[in-house]
Design a protein around this motif. Structure first.
Motif, short mmCIF file in Angstrom:
data_model
loop_
_atom_site.label_atom_id
_atom_site.label_comp_id
_atom_site.label_asym_id
_atom_site.label_seq_id
_atom_site.Cartn_x
_atom_site.Cartn_y
_atom_site.Cartn_z
N ALA A 109 11.36 -2.78 -1.18
CA ALA A 109 10.33 -2.23 -1.50
C ALA A 109 9.96 -0.95 -1.81
O ALA A 109 9.60 -0.24 -3.48
CB ALA A 109 9.13 -2.97 -1.13
N VAL A 110 10.07 -0.10 -0.89
CA VAL A 110 9.66 1.36 -1.25
C VAL A 110 10.77 2.16 -0.31
O VAL A 110 11.23 2.55 0.90
CB VAL A 110 8.35 1.62 -0.23
N ALA A 111 11.67 2.45 -0.78
CA ALA A 111 12.97 2.74 -0.88
C ALA A 111 12.55 4.74 -0.74
O ALA A 111 13.40 5.09 0.07
CB ALA A 111 14.23 3.17 -2.09
N GLU A 112 11.66 5.28 -1.35
CA GLU A 112 11.01 6.40 -0.56
C GLU A 112 10.65 6.93 0.75
O GLU A 112 10.04 7.62 1.28
CB GLU A 112 10.57 6.75 -1.90
N GLY A 113 9.99 5.64 1.15
CA GLY A 113 9.51 4.93 2.40
C GLY A 113 9.88 5.60 3.52
O GLY A 113 11.15 5.13 3.15
N ASP A 114 8.88 5.70 4.58
CA ASP A 114 9.46 5.95 6.35
C ASP A 114 9.32 5.31 7.18
O ASP A 114 8.10 5.16 7.60
CB ASP A 114 9.24 7.36 6.26
N PHE A 115 9.94 3.55 6.80
CA PHE A 115 9.50 2.34 7.87
C PHE A 115 10.15 2.80 9.60
O PHE A 115 11.71 2.44 9.05
CB PHE A 115 9.32 1.41 7.15
N TRP B 56 0.58 -1.23 -0.05
CA TRP B 56 0.13 0.04 -0.20
C TRP B 56 0.94 1.10 0.03
O TRP B 56 1.09 1.87 -0.90
CB TRP B 56 -0.80 -0.14 1.59
N ALA B 57 1.75 1.66 0.87
CA ALA B 57 2.74 2.23 0.77
C ALA B 57 3.75 2.88 -0.36
O ALA B 57 4.06 3.85 -1.63
CB ALA B 57 4.52 1.73 1.30
N ARG B 58 3.72 1.69 -1.56
CA ARG B 58 4.32 1.68 -3.10
C ARG B 58 3.50 2.29 -3.66
O ARG B 58 3.58 3.12 -4.57
CB ARG B 58 4.38 0.01 -2.97
N ARG B 59 2.38 2.23 -3.52
CA ARG B 59 0.53 2.54 -4.51
C ARG B 59 0.70 4.09 -4.07
O ARG B 59 0.49 4.69 -5.11
CB ARG B 59 -0.38 1.52 -4.34
N LEU B 60 0.96 4.77 -2.35
CA LEU B 60 1.33 6.17 -2.01
C LEU B 60 1.98 6.73 -2.43
O LEU B 60 1.87 8.11 -3.51
CB LEU B 60 0.61 6.33 -0.77
N VAL B 61 3.59 6.38 -2.83
CA VAL B 61 4.51 7.17 -2.73
C VAL B 61 4.21 7.21 -4.26
O VAL B 61 5.04 8.15 -5.84
CB VAL B 61 5.72 6.06 -3.04
N GLU B 62 3.96 5.96 -5.55
CA GLU B 62 3.96 5.97 -6.91
C GLU B 62 2.69 7.65 -7.23
O GLU B 62 2.53 7.74 -8.21
CB GLU B 62 3.22 4.95 -7.51
N ALA B 63 1.46 7.64 -6.38
CA ALA B 63 1.07 8.35 -6.44
C ALA B 63 1.29 9.72 -6.16
O ALA B 63 0.19 10.80 -6.52
CB ALA B 63 -0.72 8.18 -5.77
N GLY B 64 2.14 10.06 -5.52
CA GLY B 64 2.52 11.90 -5.36
C GLY B 64 2.57 11.82 -3.85
O GLY B 64 3.50 12.83 -2.98
#
Length: 231
Positions: free
Chosen positions: A68-74, A41-49
């Protein structure tokens, strides 16, 4: 096994919830993904901006989400305790609010939790979550199984209405080389009262919608999606 066999919920619910955010004009900003799992779900959010902060109690899931989501803060943290900044939305997909690993969600605990989220949400911000709710029918008791090329999970579900508790007992087989490893796992999930959740959310200041689906994505029986908007 979680990624291969159980990712359909995060994919389907996430697709629908993204549409709900966009329809409400919440098209960017910070979203908290509590109980983030492997980061689908986080990946989908990041891809949407969107900017995303994810939290989960599983160190393995946090590692996979970071991959999976390098741009996220986990963050390895409980959804009940994670520090929050001002945000546009908070989501808890997949019954995360009901899992009893960090203790039962008592009325006092829920009220304090909802107040903390309300205080951090921007005006018109959204809290979205789904849980198992109490029902007048017979208690949930059934068996299920899922399998892939190198794994299988056999699940037995039993609900105890007197304790407001549902237990999933799982026998897991996983191929290691030429052999299979067998293990056991048990999940305890609180069964919550729909009317009580609505009351607590409204007392906090939210406007609440309850449905058996996220958008066009249907939830399993006795699951409800709560969409709570900061008025």
């Amino acid at each position: 096994m979680h990624q291969v066999g159980f990712g359909d919920f995060a994919e389907g619910a996430g697709r629908a919830l993204l549409g709900i955010l966009e329809t409400r004009g919440l098209r960017d900003g910070l979203v908290y993904d509590l109980g983030c799992g492997d980061g689908r779900w986080a990946r989908r959010l990041v891809e949407a901006g969107y900017d995303v902060v994810g939290a989960d109690l599983s160190a393995a899931m946090i590692r996979r989400a970071r991959e999976a989501v390098a741009e996220g803060d986990f963050r390895l943290a409980s959804l009940w305790e994670i520090a929050l900044d001002a945000c546009q939305a908070v989501t808890i997909l997949g019954e995360g609010l009901g899992y009893a690993a960090a203790g039962d969600p008592s009325e006092t605990r829920l009220k304090g939790f909802f107040q903390r989220l309300f205080d951090k949400l921007q005006p018109a911000g959204l809290l979205a979550f789904d849980v198992i709710v109490a029902g007048p029918d017979h208690p949930m008791q059934y068996r299920d199984w899922r399998a892939g090329d190198d794994w299988a999970i056999l699940t037995e579900v039993n609900e105890d209405p007197a304790r407001h508790r549902l237990t999933r007992s799982m026998t897991i087989f996983r191929r290691i080389g030429e052999s299979y490893r067998r293990s056991q796992e048990r999940h305890a999930v609180s069964v919550l009262e729909e009317e009580k959740l609505v009351r607590l959310l409204e007392e906090t200041g939210f406007e609440v919608e309850v449905a058996s689906r996220y958008g066009d994505f249907d939830l399993a029986p006795r699951r409800r999606a709560f969409l709570a908007t900061k008025s």
